[in-house]
Scaffold this motif. Sequence first.
Motif, PDB file in Angstrom:
ATOM      1  N   VAL A  71      -6.075   3.794   2.681  1.00 59.38           N
ATOM      2  CA  VAL A  71      -6.980   4.947   2.683  1.00 59.38           C
ATOM      3  C   VAL A  71      -6.135   6.150   3.078  1.00 59.38           C
ATOM      4  N   TYR A  72      -6.258   7.244   2.332  1.00 57.21           N
ATOM      5  CA  TYR A  72      -5.467   8.445   2.617  1.00 57.21           C
ATOM      6  C   TYR A  72      -6.366   9.550   3.144  1.00 57.21           C
ATOM      7  N   PHE A  73      -5.812  10.381   3.993  1.00 60.50           N
ATOM      8  CA  PHE A  73      -6.543  11.573   4.438  1.00 60.50           C
ATOM      9  C   PHE A  73      -5.536  12.577   4.981  1.00 60.50           C
TER      10      PHE A  73
ATOM     11  N   HIS B 105       2.836   1.970  10.154  1.00 61.53           N
ATOM     12  CA  HIS B 105       2.929   0.896   9.151  1.00 61.53           C
ATOM     13  C   HIS B 105       4.143   1.141   8.268  1.00 61.53           C
ATOM     14  N   HIS B 106       4.227   2.324   7.676  1.00 63.43           N
ATOM     15  CA  HIS B 106       5.415   2.738   6.927  1.00 63.43           C
ATOM     16  C   HIS B 106       5.451   4.252   6.880  1.00 63.43           C
ATOM     17  N   VAL B 107       6.612   4.782   6.513  1.00 67.84           N
ATOM     18  CA  VAL B 107       6.763   6.213   6.277  1.00 67.84           C
ATOM     19  C   VAL B 107       7.314   6.354   4.870  1.00 67.84           C
ATOM     20  N   THR B 108       6.708   7.239   4.082  1.00 68.61           N
ATOM     21  CA  THR B 108       7.141   7.440   2.699  1.00 68.61           C
ATOM     22  C   THR B 108       7.717   8.844   2.539  1.00 68.61           C
ATOM     23  N   CYS B 109       8.887   8.905   1.895  1.00 66.72           N
ATOM     24  CA  CYS B 109       9.637  10.150   1.788  1.00 66.72           C
ATOM     25  C   CYS B 109      10.024  10.396   0.336  1.00 66.72           C
TER      26      CYS B 109
ATOM     27  N   HIS C 268       6.727  12.451   2.766  1.00 68.97           N
ATOM     28  CA  HIS C 268       5.517  12.587   1.958  1.00 68.97           C
ATOM     29  C   HIS C 268       4.278  12.238   2.789  1.00 68.97           C
ATOM     30  N   HIS C 269       4.312  11.098   3.456  1.00 68.16           N
ATOM     31  CA  HIS C 269       3.183  10.737   4.320  1.00 68.16           C
ATOM     32  C   HIS C 269       3.595   9.688   5.340  1.00 68.16           C
ATOM     33  N   VAL C 270       2.772   9.584   6.358  1.00 63.99           N
ATOM     34  CA  VAL C 270       2.944   8.556   7.392  1.00 63.99           C
ATOM     35  C   VAL C 270       1.748   7.617   7.305  1.00 63.99           C
ATOM     36  N   ALA C 271       2.027   6.318   7.208  1.00 61.33           N
ATOM     37  CA  ALA C 271       0.942   5.324   7.157  1.00 61.33           C
ATOM     38  C   ALA C 271       0.835   4.632   8.507  1.00 61.33           C
ATOM     39  N   TRP C 272      -0.402   4.460   8.952  1.00 65.64           N
ATOM     40  CA  TRP C 272      -0.696   3.851  10.254  1.00 65.64           C
ATOM     41  C   TRP C 272      -1.285   2.469  10.052  1.00 65.64           C
TER      42      TRP C 272
ATOM     43  N   PHE D 292      -1.750  11.609   5.938  1.00 62.09           N
ATOM     44  CA  PHE D 292      -1.733  10.329   6.636  1.00 62.09           C
ATOM     45  C   PHE D 292      -2.336   9.266   5.720  1.00 62.09           C
ATOM     46  N   GLU D 293      -2.026   8.023   6.041  1.00 64.97           N
ATOM     47  CA  GLU D 293      -2.573   6.872   5.336  1.00 64.97           C
ATOM     48  C   GLU D 293      -2.940   5.827   6.383  1.00 64.97           C
ATOM     49  N   LEU D 294      -3.971   5.075   6.116  1.00 64.82           N
ATOM     50  CA  LEU D 294      -4.222   3.847   6.866  1.00 64.82           C
ATOM     51  C   LEU D 294      -3.807   2.715   5.944  1.00 64.82           C
TER      52      LEU D 294
HETATM   53 ZN    ZN Z   1       2.094   4.904   1.860  1.00 62.87          ZN
END
Ligand code: ZN
Length: 315
Positions: free
Chosen positions: A258-260, A9-13, A220-224, A268-270
Amino acid sequence: MTTSVHGIHHVTCIAGDAQENLNFYVGVMGMRLVKKSVNQDAPDTYHFFYADAAGTPGTDLTFFPWPQMAPGRLGTGLTVEVALAVPAGSLPYWQARLNAHGVVCGEVELRFGESTLPFRDPHGLALALVETSDERPFVPWLQSPVPPEHQVRGMHAVRLWERRLEITEALLTGRMGFTLLGAEGGWQRYGVDGGGSGKLIDLRAMPGERPGTWGTGSVHHVAWRVRDTAEEMALAGTLAGAGLQPTSQIDRFWFKSVYFREPGGTLFELATDGPGFDRDEDKEHLGESLILPPWLEQHRRAIEAALPPLVMPRR
Ligand code: ZN
């Protein structure tokens, strides 16, 4: 019930200086700033969202500029590279463009059959451009300094180092809908919804490595992607059943999250596909003014006063 995500979905850095980040991603990479907001958990820092012209899910690379932070350290439980998709035949254009802007690139290499150009952004984030002919939803940005035929099509893949690959693999294939597509050069590639550009994650077992740490130049995280709240909550239930600790659903206004932490430690994030970035701004004027979610609007004056001023790079 089987659950599955549908790609990145997105990648946050984490970036350094905000203006330098803007100059690079708009001025050099030619991506559109589709949303200029603040970190909802730390509203004295910006949150920039770069994407295609429409902010199509899967095209979005976002940054928290935190110049006071120390550089991140590569290690396990961390995304160590973000690959961006470009059209087949574009790499010579990009090599020349990046060189002209003083960006030192690595050698073009073949990865799982795709021509790949690795390089770093001004704050050390490991990126790669990957040529692909895969069909993907994309809206060209006509004000970009990069012509539409060479523009970044979106997120292509992410690469993670893991101390124990098997536990993350079990999550990906058992709960998130991925299948193993192949192995090459120490990396295992997994794809979801049949694989293809934007639906890929590569894992590498690095049992002797230290855990990575967040800092400037790190992911920082990867969102799916999930389609909607129903799908998101079903997946969150599945994750909780696997012993993970998903957060409750958080309203990010342009999507719901939702983060986990996956078992190897990576955040990760949904994220739902909607409502989308044009919810609070006209499509023609995305990213031009500072947008705050409704619950921060009452603090706008103090928030704006604490943020560094920005100049939009000229074409
Ligand atoms: Zn995010």
